[in-house]
Design a protein around this motif. Structure first.
Motif, short mmCIF file in Angstrom:
data_model
loop_
_atom_site.label_atom_id
_atom_site.label_comp_id
_atom_site.label_asym_id
_atom_site.label_seq_id
_atom_site.Cartn_x
_atom_site.Cartn_y
_atom_site.Cartn_z
N LEU A 1 0.83 -1.21 0.00
CA LEU A 1 0.00 0.00 0.00
C LEU A 1 0.86 1.25 0.00
CD1 LEU A 1 -2.79 -0.84 2.62
CD2 LEU A 1 -2.89 -1.09 0.13
N ASP A 2 0.32 2.32 -0.58
CA ASP A 2 0.98 3.62 -0.51
C ASP A 2 0.81 4.20 0.89
OD1 ASP A 2 -1.58 5.49 -0.57
OD2 ASP A 2 -1.86 3.94 -2.09
N THR A 3 1.52 5.27 1.17
CA THR A 3 1.52 5.85 2.51
C THR A 3 0.17 6.44 2.89
OG1 THR A 3 3.85 6.39 2.16
CG2 THR A 3 2.78 7.40 4.06
N MET A 4 -0.53 7.04 1.92
CA MET A 4 -1.84 7.61 2.22
C MET A 4 -2.84 6.53 2.63
SD MET A 4 -2.36 10.67 -0.57
CE MET A 4 -3.93 11.14 0.16
N SER A 5 -2.81 5.40 1.93
CA SER A 5 -3.71 4.30 2.28
C SER A 5 -3.36 3.72 3.64
CB SER A 5 -3.65 3.21 1.21
OG SER A 5 -4.10 3.68 -0.04
N TYR A 6 -2.07 3.58 3.90
CA TYR A 6 -1.63 3.07 5.20
C TYR A 6 -2.10 3.99 6.32
CZ TYR A 6 1.46 1.81 9.06
OH TYR A 6 1.94 1.43 10.29
N ALA A 7 -1.94 5.31 6.12
CA ALA A 7 -2.38 6.27 7.13
C ALA A 7 -3.88 6.17 7.37
CB ALA A 7 -2.01 7.68 6.70
N ARG A 8 -4.63 5.98 6.31
CA ARG A 8 -6.09 5.89 6.44
C ARG A 8 -6.50 4.64 7.22
NH1 ARG A 8 -10.16 5.68 7.89
NH2 ARG A 8 -12.21 6.15 6.98
N ILE A 9 -5.80 3.54 7.02
CA ILE A 9 -6.12 2.31 7.74
C ILE A 9 -5.72 2.44 9.21
CG2 ILE A 9 -5.61 -0.15 7.94
CD1 ILE A 9 -5.34 -0.14 4.84
N MET A 10 -4.57 3.07 9.48
CA MET A 10 -4.17 3.30 10.87
C MET A 10 -5.19 4.22 11.57
SD MET A 10 -1.61 1.44 11.51
CE MET A 10 -1.23 2.11 13.13
N GLN A 11 -5.71 5.18 10.85
CA GLN A 11 -6.76 6.04 11.39
C GLN A 11 -7.98 5.21 11.77
OE1 GLN A 11 -8.00 9.42 8.90
NE2 GLN A 11 -10.13 9.01 9.45
N GLU A 12 -8.36 4.29 10.89
CA GLU A 12 -9.53 3.46 11.13
C GLU A 12 -9.33 2.54 12.32
OE1 GLU A 12 -13.49 2.46 10.20
OE2 GLU A 12 -12.20 3.96 9.24
N LEU A 13 -8.15 1.93 12.43
CA LEU A 13 -7.86 1.04 13.56
C LEU A 13 -7.98 1.78 14.88
CD1 LEU A 13 -4.81 -0.99 12.20
CD2 LEU A 13 -6.99 -1.96 12.95
N ALA A 14 -7.46 3.00 14.94
CA ALA A 14 -7.50 3.78 16.18
C ALA A 14 -8.91 4.22 16.53
CB ALA A 14 -6.58 5.00 16.06
N THR A 15 -9.81 4.20 15.56
CA THR A 15 -11.21 4.51 15.84
C THR A 15 -11.81 3.44 16.75
OG1 THR A 15 -11.44 5.55 13.67
CG2 THR A 15 -13.48 4.92 14.79
N TYR A 16 -11.35 2.20 16.59
CA TYR A 16 -11.90 1.08 17.37
C TYR A 16 -11.15 0.87 18.68
CZ TYR A 16 -14.24 0.28 12.96
OH TYR A 16 -14.99 0.47 11.83
N ASP A 17 -9.83 0.91 18.62
CA ASP A 17 -9.06 0.72 19.85
C ASP A 17 -7.62 1.13 19.64
OD1 ASP A 17 -8.97 -0.49 22.66
OD2 ASP A 17 -7.32 -1.53 21.65
N ASN A 18 -7.08 1.91 20.57
CA ASN A 18 -5.71 2.39 20.46
C ASN A 18 -4.70 1.26 20.61
OD1 ASN A 18 -5.23 5.57 20.43
ND2 ASN A 18 -7.16 5.15 21.46
N SER A 19 -4.98 0.29 21.45
CA SER A 19 -4.04 -0.81 21.66
C SER A 19 -3.85 -1.62 20.39
CB SER A 19 -4.51 -1.70 22.81
OG SER A 19 -4.45 -1.03 24.04
N VAL A 20 -4.94 -1.85 19.66
CA VAL A 20 -4.85 -2.58 18.40
C VAL A 20 -4.01 -1.79 17.40
CG1 VAL A 20 -6.14 -3.52 16.46
CG2 VAL A 20 -7.05 -3.75 18.77
N ALA A 21 -4.26 -0.48 17.33
CA ALA A 21 -3.49 0.37 16.41
C ALA A 21 -2.01 0.37 16.76
CB ALA A 21 -4.05 1.79 16.42
N VAL A 22 -1.69 0.41 18.05
CA VAL A 22 -0.30 0.41 18.49
C VAL A 22 0.37 -0.92 18.18
CG1 VAL A 22 1.20 0.48 20.53
CG2 VAL A 22 -0.57 2.22 20.22
N PHE A 23 -0.35 -2.02 18.36
CA PHE A 23 0.18 -3.34 18.03
C PHE A 23 0.56 -3.41 16.55
CE2 PHE A 23 -1.25 -7.48 16.18
CZ PHE A 23 -0.18 -8.25 16.59
N VAL A 24 -0.34 -2.95 15.69
CA VAL A 24 -0.09 -2.99 14.25
C VAL A 24 1.00 -1.99 13.87
CG1 VAL A 24 -1.11 -2.61 11.97
CG2 VAL A 24 -2.41 -3.80 13.73
N GLY A 25 0.93 -0.77 14.42
CA GLY A 25 1.92 0.25 14.09
C GLY A 25 3.30 -0.08 14.62
#
Length: 576
Positions: free
Chosen positions: A91-115
């Protein structure tokens, strides 16, 4: 004022008074193919998250459930920016950023695990790994079969990496033995592979010296993880100390060149900060939605609380904050996708600005919820706890401000130093003097302008242009006044960094609103234009106020009070 090189980043050029508008116009967008692909991924993620991700349970149990981790892996989200040839989504960086945004909408811990796995854990391998290293490690990392972590921080070496105690020694067979420990390592207790930074005696530029080197260290090589750290928030994200006791690493597991570890670490963190900043956008939007729903339901004095001015003011600040956060993140992500070499300052701005804006937004949401916001059965207090660490990890926001200011002033400082040498030998250095005088006249008579902004945003464009001109003059004056001692003037550094941050916010919003005006027309883009104007007015006012106090301020008094406080051991003016 001195002229910036075309090689500089957009924001670094502002320190010279230069506006490289081709770097911010047109505002970046995804093409149809990438937009369709992103939409499919987001749809799958939403279906999964709404069914499986329970943030309250994650916070209570302080770990991620197996079904959540397995689901993330099955969606392919552990290899979002890994090339397809290694099993990733590429994925390009813009798409990656958008998915990280979506993950953090549900839970910060999940976003941090993936990030933690992708933005920093495996990023050095992607950026600096050899083909052999990539072929060996990336497929299992992209699938999530193996988890990655990034080990830089130590008890004596946070932002000051030169205080690092972990050492690597070269063995007779060319392998290396590592000894030391690392703290606060995201995914540390889960990791199968860690990028470890250690000091190693090596020869560089003909000189033998201890320099930081990066190593790929597998769990099978013997590193140990401590128990999970007990944290205030983001409890589901594993954070642990890492211990290296005579861990033997083969020569082929050196990442990049010997002694080049500091550069590798900084480039990795630049990427990580952008992922963190995009996650802040998702959490902010979720907090706003909670507050809107509550304001619609809650009544006081016979009226919905959303009708009261003080509540409306909070909503206004929240919306403007999210608009600004979103604008700078995706402008910066677009720069990365276009191949801009230096986006270090922009990613630092995104990290500092967005983490602090998120804190304010969550705080507003909790205040709107009133007593309910303080109860554990509602999500507000968890969001507040989860959001607080963002201003600390991946480089504290104080360090971000120092970096922005000092990195931005480095170029103008070098040019002024050249000019000083030129005046000592005016005959031999007439080219340097002429260039300076010509640039000075140009900036005074015909300063750089935004020529590609929409005419309906003329006032905002002019406010930005005038701010850049005044900013560059202030930078030059500060450098002339303090010279090399500017490194000790942190009060000034903070102001200059915040001026740069507010200028970047202004131009990002103008570029974004211009794109929408061109795409939709003034009538349909009316609200976006209104948001842009409001954000720019606020950012312009903040920058102007900071410019005024760069010279006239209470800095000396604050220093004296602080020093006396240290000497007194605390508060020194009790009434009784």
């Amino acid at each position: 004022m001195v002229k910036a090189s075309d090689e500089r980043s957009f924001t670094k050029s502002l320190f010279f008074g230069d506006i490289q508008e081709d770097m911010v116009f047109p505002y970046p967008t995804l093409d149809e193919e990438n937009m369709a692909r992103l939409a499919m991924i987001l749809d799958s993620l939403r279906t999964f998250a709404q069914d499986k991700i329970d943030p309250k349970k994650i916070d209570h149990e302080a770990c991620l459930p197996r079904e959540v981790v397995s689901g993330i892996k099955d969606l392919g989200l552990m290899g979002m920016q890994t090339p397809m040839e290694y099993g990733g989504l590429d994925l390009d960086t813009m798409s990656y950023a958008r998915i990280m945004q979506e993950l953090a909408t549900y839970d910060n811990s999940v976003a941090v695990f993936v990030g933690g796995h992708q933005s920093i854990g495996m990023k050095a391998l992607l950026l600096f790994g050899t083909e052999e290293q990539r072929t060996k490690y990336l497929p299992k990392l992209a699938s999530g079969e193996h988890i990655a972590a990034f080990a830089l921080t130590e008890a004596t070496a946070g932002s000051d990496v030169q205080g690092m105690k972990t050492r690597a020694v070269m063995n007779e067979d060319g392998s290396y033995t590592l000894n030391g420990s690392k703290i606060w390592i995201t995914n540390g207790g889960l990791a199968d592979l860690i990028t470890v930074f250690a000091k190693l005696k090596c020869i560089k530029n003909g000189e033998e010296k201890e320099r930081i080197t990066a190593f790929i260290v597998e769990k099978s090589m013997g590193f140990k993880a401590g128990p999970p750290d007990e944290k205030m928030g983001q409890k589901g994200a594993n954070t642990a100390s890492i211990y290296l006791d005579n861990v033997r690493v083969p020569a082929e597991n050196v990442l990049g060149e010997l002694g080049n570890g500091f550069k590798i670490a900084m480039e990795v963190l630049n990427n990580g900060r952008l992922g963190l900043a995009s996650g802040c956008v998702g959490t902010a939007k979720y907090a706003l939605k909670l507050a809107v729903d509550h304001a619609e339901e809650r009544k006081q004095f016979g009226r919905k609380i959303g009708e009261f001015g003080m509540i409306q003011q909070k909503f206004g600040e929240m919306i403007l904050g999210i608009y600004a956060m979103e604008s700078i993140v995706y402008l910066t992500a677009g720069m990365v996708d276009r191949g801009v070499k230096d986006f270090s300052m922009e990613s630092s701005i995104c990290k500092a600005y967005n983490t602090e804006m998120l804190w304010n937004i969550v705080n507003h949401a909790l205040q709107i919820a009133s007593g309910d916001g303080y109860l554990k059965k509602h999500p507000y207090e968890r969001l507040l706890r989860d959001s607080r660490v963002n201003m600390i990890f991946e480089g504290t926001n104080e360090i971000q401000r120092m970096f922005i200011a000092l990195s931005g002033m480095e170029g103008p400082g070098q040019k002024l130093a050249q000019l000083a040498r030129a005046f000592k030998d005016p005959i031999g250095e007439m080219g340097v003097i002429y260039d300076y005088v010509a640039t000075k006249v140009s900036h005074t008579v015909n300063a750089d302008r935004l020529t590609r902004s929409d005419p309906l945003l003329k006032d905002e464009a002019v406010g930005f242009e005038e701010g850049v001109k005044a900013f560059a003059a202030t930078v030059e004056a500060a450098l002339r006044k303090y010279g090399k001692h500017i490194i000790d003037e942190q009060f000034l550094q903070k102001r200059l960094a915040e001026i740069a941050m507010n200028l970047y916010v202004q131009v990002a919003c103008v570029a974004r609103a211009t794109a929408q005006l061109h795409a939709l027309g003034p009538e349909k883009a009316q609200m976006e234009m209104r948001l842009c104007k409001a954000v720019c007015r606020k950012a312009c006012h903040t920058a102007n106020q900071l410019l005024k106090v760069c010279d006239a301020n209470d800095d000396d008094e604050i220093r004296k009070i602080a020093n006396f406080t240290y000497e007194s051991g605390g508060y020194f003016c009790p009434l009784h």
